[in-house]
Enzyme design. Sequence first.
Site, PDB file in Angstrom:
ATOM      1  N   CYS A  65      47.056   8.259 -25.774  1.00 15.53           N
ATOM      2  CA  CYS A  65      46.697   8.358 -24.353  1.00 15.53           C
ATOM      3  C   CYS A  65      45.320   9.022 -24.184  1.00 15.53           C
ATOM      4  CB  CYS A  65      47.818   9.047 -23.587  1.00 15.53           C
ATOM      5  SG  CYS A  65      47.832   8.556 -21.861  1.00 15.53           S
ATOM      6  N   HIS A 110      53.008   7.232 -24.976  1.00 15.85           N
ATOM      7  CA  HIS A 110      53.370   8.517 -25.598  1.00 15.85           C
ATOM      8  C   HIS A 110      54.545   8.351 -26.564  1.00 15.85           C
ATOM      9  CE1 HIS A 110      50.984  11.394 -23.105  1.00 15.85           C
ATOM     10  NE2 HIS A 110      50.929  10.330 -22.326  1.00 15.85           N
ATOM     11  N   GLU A 141      55.540  10.269 -28.806  1.00 19.31           N
ATOM     12  CA  GLU A 141      56.199  11.560 -29.076  1.00 19.31           C
ATOM     13  C   GLU A 141      57.287  11.869 -28.057  1.00 19.31           C
ATOM     14  OE1 GLU A 141      53.372  11.063 -27.704  1.00 19.31           O
ATOM     15  OE2 GLU A 141      53.023  12.516 -26.090  1.00 19.31           O
TER      16      GLU A 141
HETATM   17  N1  GLN Z   1      44.893  10.151 -17.318  1.00 20.12           N
HETATM   18  C1  GLN Z   1      44.518  10.882 -18.484  1.00 20.12           C
HETATM   19  C2  GLN Z   1      43.015  10.737 -18.756  1.00 20.12           C
HETATM   20  O1  GLN Z   1      42.396   9.894 -18.221  1.00 20.12           O
HETATM   21  C3  GLN Z   1      45.320  10.440 -19.687  1.00 20.12           C
HETATM   22  C4  GLN Z   1      46.780  10.632 -19.420  1.00 20.12           C
HETATM   23  C5  GLN Z   1      47.597  11.018 -20.615  1.00 20.12           C
HETATM   24  O2  GLN Z   1      47.092  11.419 -21.672  1.00 20.12           O
HETATM   25  N2  GLN Z   1      48.890  10.953 -20.432  1.00 20.12           N
HETATM   26  O3  GLN Z   1      42.479  11.482 -19.509  1.00 20.12           O
END
Ligand code: GLN
Length: 198
Positions: free
Chosen positions: A84, A175, A177
Amino acid sequence: MNVQVKRPRIGILAIQGDYAAHAEALAESGATPVEVRKREELAGLDGLILPGGESTTILKFLERGHLFDDLKQFCSTRPVFGTCAGAILLAREVRNPSQRSLGVLDIVVERNAYGRQIDSSILFSDSKLPGEKLEMVFIRAPRIVETGPEVEVLARREEMATLVRQGSLMAATFHPELTTDRRVHKAFVDLVNSSLQH
Ligand code: GLN
């Protein structure tokens, strides 16, 4: 006879976000997790996870702690897995808005591409990992809008890549995890183990 398999030491950037869940997932996948907050702590690690969180906040911390260049260097020598916000940090280019990144993985990402927090979702999808469909938890997720020729796509959401690998780098826009399925972490631990044999 008991064969002792050495567990690789895999760091988790522990600045912000869900690093504790990654540590647990790594421990269950045959690795020894190590929390990393300072540049010196990268020394001697066999691999590293860049967790989810808020990429702008993580980026500020990296710049303030003089970790940015060390991390970029680490990515060229050891396996790294970004989830992410971590995937955003690894990307060649970040859009919506544009922001600095390590630029080591040949993908272009668009931040917050699936809507607001309230629209975060869980999907099951086919993947290249062995076994049943993969559960993917998306939280204000980025979208991978371009992948370079060296990038292998391991899972998708509709047409868009959600799990990719390029050499010893991996990235997920979801995610892994946060589920009990350890296949994604195991795939990364395998990558780390095979890099140690070369
Ligand atoms: N929205 C976050 C970003 O742009 C990422 C979201 C996440 O890691 N769950 O950095």
